[in-house]
Design an enzyme around this catalytic site. Structure first.
Site: not given
Ligand SMILES: NC(=O)c1ccc[n+]([C@@H]2O[C@H](COP(=O)([O-])OP(=O)(O)OC[C@H]3O[C@@H](n4cnc5c(N)ncnc54)[C@H](OP(=O)(O)O)[C@@H]3O)[C@@H](O)[C@H]2O)c1
Length: 278
Positions: A152, A165
């Site tokens: 990401s 995350y």
């Protein structure tokens, strides 16, 4: 394209994984878009929601008649799941030509408000299962195989309000690039996809239903398409949009402390507190 190999996509029941599956099925049906993609004649779709996998597999079988599409319902964080998947792939005696390690999820909100099981489940899937997939599928990869690990944009800078995350994706990026260096000598390309917002079910899951759609999400199909092209060209990191590359640079210039504080203050992500005791 020659035949005789497997392509596996994890997290294929929605979003980016579904887009990767569609693109790979299209490629096997002979579109010229992915010149240089290694050959495969089986596509395995892995996720927990069997109904979704079954209908996607049926659709892709119709669209790509020469391709065997298998729906494999599996919870990758369950004990022995990855091991049994790798054993089944080994039984075919076919090489693993494309592996897309895409399954993952996030948890929006403060760590203090997040149910610990959800929090750790995220680390289990985004880090442990990813590592296990790389380790257990490694011996099935051959020269020319392509591995895509979905990390990401959040991998490049810590984020307050999304801390675990971002940390899990920093791990995914680091693992992927490290493996790219290790497996280069084997002729295997490992590419970390580091997208910014993509229009999928990600926010719905991360916010526990508080936000239905990813804000300013880029189409999943465009993201998957650009990533496959990058991976075929040998890139170790794929960030298809200039704005995502700019945000990576901004995070690097700001440094980790400012990035985390800025995100916490000004980029609040909606969440439903999920701690059982809240
Ligand atoms: N969308 C974004 O803005 C964005 C940005 C950067 C990175 N990413 C990354 O992109 C990847 C794909 O996410 P997405 O955006 O496409 O979200 P999504 O639509 O929610 O897809 C997540 C996929 O992961 C699967 N999955 C979740 N838990 C699993 C488990 N325990 N075992 C097997 N499969 C599991 C889900 O299937 P089941 O529920 O059926 O198991 C689903 O197919 C993730 O790694 C995510 O972190 C997304």
């Amino acid at each position: 394209m020659e035949s005789g190999g497997i392509a596996i996509v994890t997290g294929a029941s929605s979003g980016l994984g579904e887009a990767f599956a569609r693109e790979l099925a299209g490629a096997s049906a002979g579109t010229a878009r992915y010149r240089g993609l290694p050959a495969f004649d089986e596509l395995w779709l892995v996720a927990r929601r069997a109904d979704r996998l079954d209908s996607l597999a049926a659709e892709l079988c119709r669209a790509a008649p020469g391709l065997t599409v298998r729906a494999v319902a599996s919870d990758l964080v369950a004990g022995g799941a990855v091991e049994s998947l790798a054993a089944k792939a080994a039984e075919t005696t076919k090489p693993l030509r494309v592996l897309v390690n895409n399954a993952g999820y996030g948890t929006y909100g403060d760590l203090d408000d997040t149910d610990t099981a959800r929090l750790l489940g995220q680390v289990d899937l985004n880090c442990r299962a990813l590592t296990e997939c790389c380790a257990r599928f490694s011996r099935l990869l051959t020269r020319g195989s392509i591995v895509v690990n979905v990390a990401s944009l959040a991998a490049f800078a810590p984020l307050g309000g999304f801390a675990a995350y971002a940390a899990s994706k920093a791990y995914a990026l680091s693992l992927s690039v490290g493996l790219a260096a290790e497996w280069k000598a084997r002729g295997i390309t490992v590419c970390a996809l580091c997208p910014g917002p993509v229009a999928t079910e990600f926010s719905l899951v991360a916010s526990a239903g508080a936000r239905k759609e990813v804000k300013h999400g880029w189409p999943a199909v465009k993201t998957a398409r650009a990533c496959l092209r990058d991976a075929i060209s040998g890139a170790w990191i794929s960030m298809p949009r200039p704005i995502w590359r700019l945000r990576r640079l901004a995070g690097w210039l700001a440094g980790p402390e400012l990035s985390a504080s800025f995100a916490y203050r000004f980029m609040k992500r909606p969440s439903v507190p999920s701690r059982p005791d809240v």
